[in-house]
Every structure is written in structure tokens, then in C-alpha cells.
Design a protein around this motif. Structure first.
Motif, PDB file in Angstrom:
ATOM      1  N   GLU A   1       0.215   4.229   1.128  1.00 56.89           N
ATOM      2  CA  GLU A   1       0.230   4.970   2.392  1.00 56.89           C
ATOM      3  C   GLU A   1       1.325   4.451   3.309  1.00 56.89           C
ATOM      4  OE1 GLU A   1      -2.163   3.318   1.025  1.00 56.89           O
ATOM      5  OE2 GLU A   1      -4.130   4.261   1.183  1.00 56.89           O
ATOM      6  N   LYS A   2       1.397   3.110   3.432  1.00 58.57           N
ATOM      7  CA  LYS A   2       2.377   2.494   4.322  1.00 58.57           C
ATOM      8  C   LYS A   2       3.788   2.847   3.870  1.00 58.57           C
ATOM      9  CE  LYS A   2       4.870  -1.572   5.299  1.00 58.57           C
ATOM     10  NZ  LYS A   2       5.746  -2.367   4.476  1.00 58.57           N
TER      11      LYS A   2
ATOM     12  N   ALA B   1       4.698   6.457   4.505  1.00 55.55           N
ATOM     13  CA  ALA B   1       4.876   6.681   5.939  1.00 55.55           C
ATOM     14  C   ALA B   1       6.246   6.161   6.383  1.00 55.55           C
ATOM     15  CB  ALA B   1       3.765   5.993   6.724  1.00 55.55           C
ATOM     16  N   GLN B   2       6.575   4.945   5.926  1.00 56.43           N
ATOM     17  CA  GLN B   2       7.897   4.376   6.245  1.00 56.43           C
ATOM     18  C   GLN B   2       9.016   5.272   5.740  1.00 56.43           C
ATOM     19  OE1 GLN B   2       7.932   0.465   4.474  1.00 56.43           O
ATOM     20  NE2 GLN B   2       7.886  -0.520   6.479  1.00 56.43           N
TER      21      GLN B   2
ATOM     22  N   PRO C   1       0.823  -1.217   0.000  1.00 55.41           N
ATOM     23  CA  PRO C   1       0.000   0.000   0.000  1.00 55.41           C
ATOM     24  C   PRO C   1       0.850   1.256   0.000  1.00 55.41           C
ATOM     25  CG  PRO C   1      -0.670  -1.483   1.754  1.00 55.41           C
ATOM     26  CD  PRO C   1       0.526  -2.085   1.121  1.00 55.41           C
TER      27      PRO C   1
END
Lengths: 184, 275, 569
Positions: A142-143, A146-147, A140
Motif C-alpha cells: 500500500e505504502k 501510494a508513493q 508494504p
């Protein structure tokens, strides 16, 4: 740049990758996030790239990061390995005008070094690593971003402190011209 | 000295393959596992890897520690994927079969579970072969192997130098760290982040400046012994390909071709059981 | 007369970065098959001369060259570095830097690999070279599995494998223990005899090199050659002392005894030394007439380690039932070969490692409860290489580091730092960057940074490694002054001179055990201890035997005491 690396660059890549490895694998600085250590190796990589140039920077990042992954055994995370290489390479280009080896490292150089590293970190962890991850793993979006954001901020902070201190210390340790007077 | 790369010397057919063969196979295999998301191929690869492990005489206890680290990493990653995008599977497979509702946006769908299965298979498709490569390839042979597959010998030798000097640098780091600790440099959680980083630099600065001197000495030593003189060089540790090497590389190439054709022919990376 | 292989004519070299030439107007001829020793104090230009001979100058270092340098009849500046390296094989001082292969075999093969020698021939030639230096049984070993002496033999094999006509050794003894150094000199000599190679050794440890004969000694000073003569001539003259080179101990002893030295006495080696009856009697008379030094009173124990056992995680037992007492105000040495346990012992004392068994008491207090940092308030530890300790740009900040970490107030910080700098003679430099200092001065900075914490005892790992006689004396005299101020000094070393000249007591480790605890004179005259600790018997003992002294051991002790007294006057 021709495709023939000088012997000194070859050695710098080898030793640089070994330093990157040792710093990434054995230097444990606890971070505020539980079970996560701060990666200080990017400060070292940024410094080495500033001294030895883009090709050395790219290869130190590539070899050093691949060796870390291989030694942990969790698979070589190619997307992030490549991002490390890109970081080293861009860092080398961005700092071409710095002449640390001649002992020059004033305010101007430190600002240049830090602006470059900031831009490079944004490009690598904000763009390069997540995009490669999307292509390879289709995780994904988003993940991944973010990472990338967390890694990018962490790496930029460590580079700002450790990289800058290394630049100053190295420049000061180079043979200086001018004279020093003893005091009583 | 810790054996950081976990090379285990056993008499097995996998050990007898040349390093170059194993490197080529590792790369082909990794690309295949990256390209495809076809569950059938992804399921086939871990099974094949397991068989290879049997052949290589590497025992589970040899890699136990690494296995658990990887396992935890994989679980964490899956949890993160779910937390950030509980509907990712739905968007990939195009249908939505709700099995269970937890709270808010967090429902469990068959598509999401299937996506996680694929993600896990993808790890198991790629990680074991890397482990196998690390356990069965003599680090000494690695540089020669890189050079064999077309990497310039200068870069190959950089890798050899990295492997050669990691233990030395590790020892230097250890010594410096102890002497700085005695002077009161601390990196524990009691200090603020910036202080911790400054403490780290108290160790890194001597480590890196002494390494810069070392670069000078080593490059002189290498030049005095003719490194960089010719367009090519030979390798003491290089080994000639034999029939088994060719067969292995052909099989791995076939795997990659299968993964690529599968994707091209069907027009998608995914195997979709929902339609 | 043999063919000249190296010919310098009015050779001058100046580095770009320097104002003055480093080598001035050198004229020197070395002939085929000769064995030549080049010696001189640090900074005399001998390393620069080595760079000129092996081609690093002018191909890797830049500067201005005048005059001519011919190797095998060819002007080097018209060749390439690779051409020169085919004629001159160099064994560098830093064996770890020269060892670039992952294993012994790969490292020996390195030069041949670069020459595209086919693999089948590689195997054959590597085996032959390894056999010649007696390392054939270790072909698959990694560098960290080898001792310093073995690494150096690999370096030697790595240049010999190329069949070079000239071998150049840059300070071959600097990183070796005494026994390994002796073997290295023997090996070099054997190879020279078997292969008719021309050998050039650059070294300031004269007595150790002269263990096997050399044809000529070239003495350098300030970039000039001040003597080019036979060892006998040189030793009979007063040149060595004037240039700050240590003369062999038996020569010093003969001078103390008032024996007039002549070149025809066989001075170059104690085994070749010929003394007539009058001279022997003079030595005996000196021994009888020199009063023995009074034994210092025994001080109370400061550090008391009892029955220490320590094993690393991998099961290697580094210390077995070791008990050592260090007395207040003492200056003592811990000696033994690499891996004997001497470094591990100091790590246990400092708290870097924790013993599995045994007790540690400091000034009557149990040390075990204290952390690394707390122990450092009492026991300072100084690494061998000051560059591995210095992390600040400014000297003041470096010395203040430990105080800052302990939260000492600024006023007190300043006072304590300045006091430490005063003791170390660094006050005039306190606002300099560390990088502007010499090696010896950096060493002082690291010692000052430890003294700022005001410890009762300091432990130094190889305090004088790699230093020439002048710097060695400078560092050791400084440590002696420190000791006289009441700081207890413990030195980990394999330098026999250091032990003989500055310590009244030494503890010897071998294979994780303490095998001796005695005066240096007793240790160096005990053949069993000498062999197990990889030391060398001192030539003083042989001199005493030669002269018919009835108690050679007492003779050694008498000489040390007398020599110390002369030095301290």
C-alpha cells in the motif's frame, strides 16, 4: 542500434546527466506538500530522450539519478534509479518518430510527446519502482503504490509543462527553412 | 565551488584501494544487503561498516550533515510504513503478539517492531558503505574504475563528462536564475503551481538550449582528439590491483555468497524469532 | 623552398543546409615551418576553413566539396577524421568546451589515452607537454580552479602531446584578458621556434597577434581570399579598413598625423617601426595642433557605493572596502582580471548578493531595502551571453516578460515593448522568433527586455565578447546612442579598445580592491595598474615616446578624443 555510441551521444549523455543532476539537486520549487520540492528533472529527461533516443535516455536517467542519490548520501535507491532509467529509455522509444532536431514541433508532436510521457510515468512509478521496492525491501504494498502514485502524478505534471515547453523552444531554435519578412 | 560529492583525501588503507576495487565491493555489498533480511547478517554489516569507517580516517564531523539528512529520511519512511501497514510484520512473521493498542487498526505488535528493526538495520547495512565509497574515491578515478569492471569506455566517459560539467552547469543555472529573478520571474509559494513551473522553464529553457550548443562544441573537441577511434582506450588515472584489493573483493564476495546461501538453504529471507 | 604542408587548389565548400558555397575557389599553399595568420570579419569563412583544415569538414559536417585539399601531400577526403587529427592539432576558441578531463593531467593525456598509449608512457609525455606550456605545477587542478589563460595552455598541451606537425588556433584571444592574450601569443611563438611546427592562427585581433612576428597574413572576405601577403604590405594598404578589420592603433595614429605608409617602415610591430625625422615631426605637429577635448561637466551621483565589503560563504573575501560612484548619464567601464571582484560588485549592486558592510545609495535612496526585482526597476543587468537570458520563442514575448511579471496592463505592455523595440532597432522583427536573429541582434533583444522596465542605469557584462570589429562597433554604437538618450551605462570588460574608445572613465579592480579610478588614457599609461589588472600598455604610448612627444600620456588622451570625434562625425 549497434552497441557503438556516437561521440555526440556520449557527450549528450554526460551533459544530460549533469543537467538532470543540477535540476534535481539545486532547482528548488516548493510544492504544496510541506518539505517536498517538485522534481523538474523528469521534464528535462523526457526532452533529452526525445532528442537523443532511448539509449541516451536510459543512461541519463541512470547516471543522473545515481549521482543525485550519491550526493545526498542517503544510499543509492536502486529501485528508483532503475525506474528513472526505464523512463528515459521508454520515452526515447515512444518519441522515435519526432524530429525535433529538424525544427518540427506542432500540435501533433506535442500530443504524441505527452501521451508517451503519461504512459511512461504510469509504467515507471506505478509498476517498475514499487515492484522493485517490494522485491528488495519488502515494504508494504500500500505504502509503495501510494508513493509511486504521488511521484508519478507530480512527475507527469512537470513533464507536461516543462518538457513540452522545452520541445517547442528547441524546435524553434533550430535552423528554419522558409523566409521571414520584415515589417514596418 | 562546493564539493558536491564530499571526497576527502586522507592517507588511509581504504583510500589506497583502487577505485575499481571499491566499486566492486560497493556493488557486492549492496546486493548482499538487498538480498537478505536475516537479522543476524543485517546486524553484522553495520558493525563491519563502522570498523571500515575507523580504518578510513573519515571522522563523524565530515559526514555529520549527510548523516542527519539520512536519519530524518529513515524515520519518515518508517512512520509511513507503519501508517500504511501496521500489520505488515504480522503478515511476514506469521504470529501476532500485541503489546499495545493505540486506536482503530493501530496496534503495536512485537512482529511489527521487529520488522521495523530489520528495516532500520537494512538502511544501516547499505548506506554507510556508499558514504564510505563517496568519501574515499577520487571522482577522477571513477570513470577508469567503471571501465575496469567491464562498462564500455564510452559510457564510462559519459560519467566522467557528467562529473566534469556539473560545476559549469550549476554556475550557468545560478547566473541565469539571478538575471531572470531581476526581470521578475518568481518561483516562491505565492504563485500557483503551474505559474511556478512556467517560471522554472524561464530558467531551464536558456540553460538547456545553451547546453545543447555545448554538446556540439564538446563532441567536436573530443573527435578532434581521437575519442572513439579504437575498441579500447587507456586511462591516466587507472591503478593496478594489489593484494589488498583482491582480499577486499574476496571478502565482499564472501558476504554476498553468505547472504544468498543463507536465503537458499533456509528457504526464506527472514530470520524469525517468533517460532 | 620548403615543402608545402597544406595545399588548397580551387577548393569550394557548400554546407548542405545553405544555398551558396561558404568557401569559393580557394587556392592557398602553406609551407613547412611557416606561421600564418588568417583574418577576416565574422562570416568571411575563416572558421569554415579551419574546419576544413582539421577534418571536421567533411567528416562531421556535411556538404559538397569541389577542388582539392592536401595535407602533408595526402588528399583529406580520402583519409579519416582521426588521420587528419594526427597531422593537425586544433586549439578551439572555447577552452571550457575543449577541456574534457576532470583535471589538467587527464585532459592533457586525453588524445594519448584514445590511442591506447600505455600508462607509464602517459605520465612521461604528459609531464613533458605540461612543462613546455608551463603548467606542470597545476597537474592536479580542476578546470574551475584555472584562469582562462591557463585553460588554454592546457588545451595547447593536449594537442602538442601528440607531436602534431601543424598547430591550428581558432580565435585564441577571444576569451582572454589582454595580458593573458599577450602571453598566449608569446607561448605560441616560442613553441613554434623550438619545435619547427607549422602554425596557423585564425584571429581578427591583428595588433595583438602581431605582437610576435608572423610570416604571412591571409585576409578573407565572403569566402574568398582577398589578400595573401606580408603584414607590412597589408598594413600599408587600405585593405583592412575596407574589410572591417581593426588596424593597430599606432597605424591609425600615423594616418591621422598624415604620415604616408610604406611597407618598408616596419609597420607590423611598434617595436620594429622606423620613422624618419620628418615623419616624427608630423606626429608631434599633429599632437600640438589638435585641440584637447573639453572636459564634460561633472554630473551628480546616481549610484553611490561606499566601503562595500563582501565575502562568500566559504570565507573568500571578494570585495574589500570598495567605494565607487557612478554619475548620471555616464558611460563607464569596470575593468580587472577574472576574479578581481568586478562581477561580484555588480551582483551586490543588483541585489543578487548582499554585502556584509557598506552602503549603497541610488539617486539618494538607500538600495539595501529593495528586493532584486525592485532594484531591477532602476538598474538593469545584462549577462554576457544573450542565449543565457532568452527564454521565449517570440521577440515580443521576450521583451514583455518583465512587464508581465509585474502585472502591467496589456495596453501599456504593448506600448512599452514597442518603444523598447524601437530604441533597439528591432521593430521590423517584432513578430519573428528569436532564433532567426544574429548574435548581435539577440544581444539587442536582451537589452530591449531590460529597457522595457525603464531603468535609469544598465550594467552589461562583457557586452562585446567574442565579436569581430564590425559587430563590436554595431553593439557599442548602439550603447552610445542609448547613453545619449540619458541611460547611464556601466560595462564590465577586459577589452581595452572598448574602454579607450567609449568610456571617459574607468574603475580598475584587483584582488577585491579598487586600485584606480581615472580616464582610460591614464590607466593604460600607468605600468603598475596595467600589471595588476592584467591589461596591456597601449602602443600609442610607445609611438609617442618614439616620436619624442613631450607628454605621452596627453598624446594618448588626445588621440582617443580625436578618434572618437572622427567616428562620431
Amino acid at each position: 542500434m549497434n552497441n557503438k555510441l556516437s561521440v555526440r551521444t556520449v557527450v549528450a549523455i554526460g551533459i544530460g546527466a549533469a543537467l538532470f543532476f543540477v535540476c534535481g539537486r539545486f532547482v528548488a520549487i516548493p510544492s504544496p506538500v510541506p518539505n517536498t520540492n517538485i522534481s523538474i528533472q523528469y521534464g528535462v529527461l523526457a526532452f533529452m530522450a526525445a532528442v537523443f533516443g532511448p539509449i541516451a535516455g536510459a543512461l541519463i536517467g541512470l547516471i543522473g539519478h545515481a549521482l543525485i542519490d550519491a550526493s545526498y548520501g542517503w544510499g543509492i535507491w536502486w529501485s528508483w534509479v532503475i525506474a528513472s532509467a526505464v523512463f528515459g529509455c521508454l520515452m526515447g522509444f515512444g518519441t522515435r518518430k519526432m524530429t525535433l532536431a529538424d525544427g518540427v514541433c506542432g500540435k501533433k508532436e506535442i500530443i504524441r510527446f505527452n501521451l508517451t510521457q503519461l504512459v511512461c510515468h504510469v509504467l515507471c512509478w506505478g509498476v517498475c519502482a514499487p515492484v522493485l521496492d517490494i522485491i528488495i525491501y519488502n515494504e508494504p504494498v500500500e505504502k509503495l503504490f501510494a508513493q509511486g502514485l504521488v511521484a508519478g502524478i507530480g512527475n507527469a505534471v512537470t513533464t507536461a509543462i516543462i518538457g513540452s515547453l522545452l520541445c517547442v523552444a528547441y524546435a524553434k531554435a533550430r535552423p528554419q527553412k522558409g523566409s521571414l519578412a520584415k515589417e514596418d | 565551488m562546493i564539493n558536491i560529492f564530499n571526497y576527502i583525501d586522507r592517507p588511509s588503507p581504504i583510500h589506497r584501494l583502487t577505485g575499481a576495487t571499491k566499486l566492486v565491493c560497493l556493488l557486492l555489498w549492496s546486493f548482499a544487503s538487498m538480498v537478505t533480511y536475516d537479522t543476524r547478517i543485517l546486524a553484522l554489516m553495520p558493525v563491519a561498516a563502522l570498523i571500515l569507517f575507523g580504518v578510513s580516517q573519515i571522522k563523524f564531523r565530515d559526514i555529520k550533515a549527510v548523516f542527519w539528512v539520512t536519519f530524518v529520511f529513515m524515520v519518515l519512511n518508517n512512520v509511513m510504513v507503519y501508517v500504511f501497514a501496521p500489520e505488515h510484520g504480522v503478515s511476514i512473521y506469521g504470529t501476532r503478539t500485541v503489546l499495545l493498542t493505540i486506536a482503530g487498526p493501530y496496534t503495536v505488535t512485537a512482529e511489527q517492531l521487529f520488522y521495523h528493526l530489520n528495516l532500520i538495520l537494512k538502511y544501516f547495512a547499505s548506506i554507510p558503505v556508499l558514504l564510505l565509497f563517496v568519501c574515499t574515491t577520487d571522482p577522477s578515478e571513477f570513470a577508469a574504475s567503471l571501465s575496469r569492471i567491464g562498462v564500455s569506455y564510452r559510457v564510462s566517459y559519459s560519467v566522467a563528462l557528467a562529473l566534469r560539467y556539473i560545476p559549469d552547469i550549476q554556475r550557468a543555472y545560478h547566473d541565469i536564475s539571478q538575471s531572470q529573478q531581476a526581470r521578475g520571474v518568481e518561483m516562491s509559494k505565492k504563485e500557483s503551481l503551474v505559474k511556478r513551473l512556467k517560471a522554472a522553464s524561464a530558467i531551464l529553457i536558456p540553460l538547456i538550449l545553451s547546453s545543447m550548443d555545448r554538446i556540439e562544441v564538446i563532441s567536436n573537441a573530443m573527435e578532434l582528439r581521437g575519442f572513439g577511434k579504437g575498441k579500447t582506450r587507456t586511462w591516466y588515472r587507472a591503478r593496478a590491483f594489489r593484494a589488498a584489493d583482491v582480499v577486499c573483493m574476496a571478502l565482499c564476495a564472501a558476504l554476498l555468497v553468505l547472504a544468498v546461501t543463507d536465503t537458499l538453504v533456509r528457504g526464506t529471507r527472514y530470520y524469525n524469532p517468533f517460532i | 623552398m620548403k615543402q608545402p604542408v597544406i595545399e588548397l587548389k580551387n577548393f569550394t565548400w557548400q554546407y548542405n543546409a545553405q544555398k551558396e558555397p561558404t568557401l569559393h575557389d580557394l587556392t592557398l599553399t602553406i609551407r613547412e615551418g611557416e606561421k600564418v595568420l588568417i583574418c577576416g570579419p565574422s562570416g568571411c569563412g575563416k572558421s569554415t576553413l579551419a574546419h576544413c583544415l582539421n577534418g571536421l569538414i567533411p567528416f562531421s559536417y556535411h556538404g559538397e566539396m569541389r577542388g582539392s585539399l592536401h595535407i602533408l601531400g595526402r588528399e583529406t577526403s580520402e583519409l579519416s577524421l582521426f588521420d587528419v587529427s594526427k597531422m593537425v592539432g586544433t586549439v578551439l576558441q572555447d577552452a571550457d568546451g575543449q577541456f574534457v578531463g576532470l583535471t589538467v593531467a587527464e585532459d592533457i593525456a586525453f588524445a594519448l589515452e584514445n590511442d591506447n598509449v600505455p600508462q607509464s608512457e602517459l605520465f612521461r609525455r604528459v609531464d613533458a607537454a605540461a612543462e613546455q606550456v608551463n603548467i606542470l605545477s597545476h597537474l592536479d587542478h580542476a578546470p574551475n580552479e584555472l584562469s582562462g589563460g591557463q585553460k588554454q595552455r592546457v588545451s595547447l598541451a593536449g594537442v602538442m602531446v601528440d607531436n602534431v606537425p601543424i598547430l591550428l588556433f581558432d580565435e585564441p584571444l577571444a576569451n582572454l584578458d589582454p595580458a593573458a592574450g599577450k602571453q598566449a601569443i608569446e607561448l605560441i611563438d616560442d613553441i613554434k621556434r623550438q619545435t619547427k611546427t607549422t602554425v596557423i592562427i585564425i584571429e581578427h585581433r591583428l595588433e595583438d597577434v602581431l605582437h610576435r612576428d608572423v610570416d604571412r597574413v591571409i585576409l578573407m572576405q565572403d569566402g574568398r581570399i582577398v589578400a595573401d601577403t606580408t603584414p607590412d604590405e597589408l598594413l600599408a594598404s587600405d585593405l583592412l579598413r575596407a574589410q572591417g578589420i581593426r588596424e593597430p592603433l599606432y597605424v591609425t595614429a600615423l594616418k591621422h598625423a598624415g604620415v604616408a605608409l610604406r611597407p618598408d617602415m616596419g609597420l607590423h610591430n611598434i617595436k620594429a617601426l622606423r620613422l624618419d625625422d620628418g615623419q616624427k615631426a608630423a606626429v608631434r605637429r599633429w599632437f600640438r595642433e589638435t585641440p584637447p577635448a573639453p572636459e564634460p561637466p561633472e554630473a551628480p551621483a546616481l549610484l553611490d557605493a561606499r566601503h562595500i565589503r563582501f565575502a562568500y560563504d566559504n570565507g573568500f573575501e571578494a570585495l574589500r572596502d570598495v567605494s565607487v560612484t557612478v554619475r548620471k548619464g555616464e558611460m563607464m567601464a569596470i575593468v580587472g582580471r577574472n576574479g578581481a571582484g568586478k562581477s561580484t560588485f555588480s551582483k551586490v549592486v543588483c541585489g543578487f548578493e548582499t554585502q556584509q558592510e557598506g552602503t549603497l545609495a541610488f539617486d539618494g535612496r538607500d538600495l539595501t531595502e529593495l528586493s532584486i526585482k525592485e532594484r531591477a526597476d532602476h538598474i538593469g543587468f545584462c549577462l554576457q551571453n544573450p542565449n543565457q537570458m532568452i527564454s521565449k520563442v517570440q521577440i515580443f514575448d521576450e521583451v514583455a516578460l518583465g512587464l508581465v511579471a509585474r502585472g502591467v496592463g496589456e495596453a501599456e505592455q504593448k506600448e512599452r515593448v514597442e518603444h523598447a523595440l524601437d530604441i533597439c532597432g528591432l521593430r521590423p522583427f517584432r513578430h519573428w522568433p528569436v532564433s532567426a536573429l544574429s548574435f548581435g541582434q539577440k544581444k539587442r533583444v536582451t537589452i530591449a527586455s531590460i529597457l522595457a522596465l525603464d531603468p535609469e542605469m544598465i550594467i552589461l557584462d562583457e557586452p562585446t565578447a567574442g565579436q569581430d570589429f564590425r559587430h563590436y562597433t554595431e553593439i557599442m554604437e548602439f550603447l552610445r546612442e542609448l547613453n545619449e538618450r540619458g541611460v547611464t551605462v556601466v560595462m564590465i570588460t577586459h577589452d581595452m579598445h572598448l574602454m579607450l574608445e567609449y568610456c571617459r572613465r574607468a574603475v580598475v579592480f584587483a584582488d577585491g580592491e579598487k586600485i584606480a579610478d581615472a580616464s582610460p588614457a591614464d590607466i593604460l599609461t600607468d605600468p603598475d595598474v596595467v600589471a595588476r589588472a592584467s591589461l596591456r600598455e597601449t602602443s600609442l604610448y610607445e609611438l609617442a615616446v618614439l616620436c619624442g612627444v613631450d607628454d605621452p600620456r596627453a598624446f594618448v588622451q588626445r588621440f582617443i578624443d580625436h578618434d572618437r570625434e572622427v567616428r562620431e562625425r
